[in-house]
Design a protein around this motif. Structure first.
Motif: not given
Length: 344
Positions: A1-20
């Motif tokens: 996966x890739x993530x575009x955006x390094x703000x608050x929501x980017x961090x939320x997405x990254x956490x859930x991505x890793x848990x999945x």
């Protein structure tokens, strides 16, 4: 996966991505110099050939160009809401995703509260009878003061609507999801409370919105949204009344679902032992161990990844739902401008 955006929501997405169980191969900033990993830009990450799906967590004006680039490259997308800054572009994004046959989802994550799923099941089962009234609010206070500022205030970055596009979209999606009825027409008012903010004078995007509506099933409704209500942090409240029962859900007390009847009322507390089969998958913790926003986001991302594997997940919010929310938002703005009822 890739993530575009390094703000608050980017961090939320990254956490859930890793848990999945995802491998995050790169995090790209919306501006040069903010990327993390081997890919220097969002475009490079999308075109790398190394990702199956990209999470787009940027300011709103970048959602459409980045999403369309990803879909053209054969990359599945999770894009933050609002899907686009206007309904026509959002519909185009949904159409492109469908044409490409790619998974494309929007984080309307309040759908993933177990007690929301319970409410939806009870409405569909007929417990409330014929739905007659749908009402509620989504209230915050993070932009209360004139010194409070954010990129969302700027219509060039956030689009012509701020409060309704940002949080009204969540409420309308939840109301339609729970009731199974669509908002058919709206009569709206918008207001700007802080007319000048740091870096933004005059302020052109709304602080508060009130909307009357009617549904396709004939129910009446109303919703109030605000980002300037003192003391309200993230209070999404939805109540559905029918000819037999009422159901009420408060996002700040997500472990409970209020059930109202003429003969008496009660508060159902989330408990895997008593939940319906439709709600049970979204109740991973034992009763008494409070679940909240992170668990909802985790479930949304996990269901999106399941769809990527070809598995079906009921209630997964897709680009069609994002386009639907954009259509309602455009109708709200049109009604507020004209002073007339507007169909959506």
């Amino acid at each position: 996966m890739g993530i575009i955006g390094t703000g608050f929501m980017g961090g939320v997405h990254a956490r859930s991505a890793r848990l999945a169980g995802a491998t995050i191969v790169g995090i790209a900033g919306s501006r040069p110099g903010k990327s993390q990993g081997p890919h220097p830009s969002a475009d490079a990450l999308i075109e790398s050939g190394e990702i199956d799906l990209v999470h787009i967590c940027t300011p709103n004006h970048l959602h459409a160009p980045l999403t369309l680039k990803a879909l053209a490259a054969g990359v599945a997308v999770i894009c933050e809401k609002p899907l686009a800054t206007d309904a026509e572009t959002a519909a185009l994004m949904a159409a492109r995703a469908a044409e490409a046959g790619l998974v494309a989802t929007v984080p309307f994550v309040y759908r993933f509260h177990a007690m929301v799923r319970e409410a939806r099941h009870r409405v569909a089962r007929g417990d409330v009878g014929r739905v007659s009234l749908v009402h509620g609010s989504y209230l915050q206070d993070w932009l209360l003061r004139p010194e409070d500022d954010n990129w969302r205030v700027d219509p060039e970055l956030g689009g012509p609507s701020r409060t309704f596009a940002d949080i009204g979209s969540h409420w309308c999606d939840l109301a339609e999801f729970v009731t199974g009825e669509r908002i058919a027409a709206v009569s709206a008012q918008t207001g700007v409370v802080q007319r000048e903010r740091a870096g933004h004078a005059p302020v052109l995007t709304e602080d508060v919105v009130t909307v009357q509506f009617r549904t396709t099933g004939g129910a009446l409704g109303s919703v109030t949204t605000s980002q300037v209500s003192p003391g309200r942090k993230n209070r999404l409240f939805l109540e559905v009344s029918g000819t037999e029962q009422s159901l009420a859900f408060d996002q700040e007390e997500p472990e409970k679902l209020w059930v109202g009847q003429r003969s008496g009322s009660m508060a159902l507390v989330r408990d895997p032992a008593t939940l319906s089969p439709q709600a049970l998958p979204y109740s991973p913790l034992p009763s008494g161990h409070a679940q909240g926003y992170h668990e909802c986001f985790d479930a949304f991302v996990a269901d999106s990844y399941a769809a990527l594997r070809g598995e079906h997940r009921d209630g997964l919010p897709t680009f069609e739902d994002g386009a639907r929310a954009a259509l309602v938002c455009d109708a709200v703005l049109a009604s507020a401008a004209s002073g007339r009822w507007t169909e959506c």
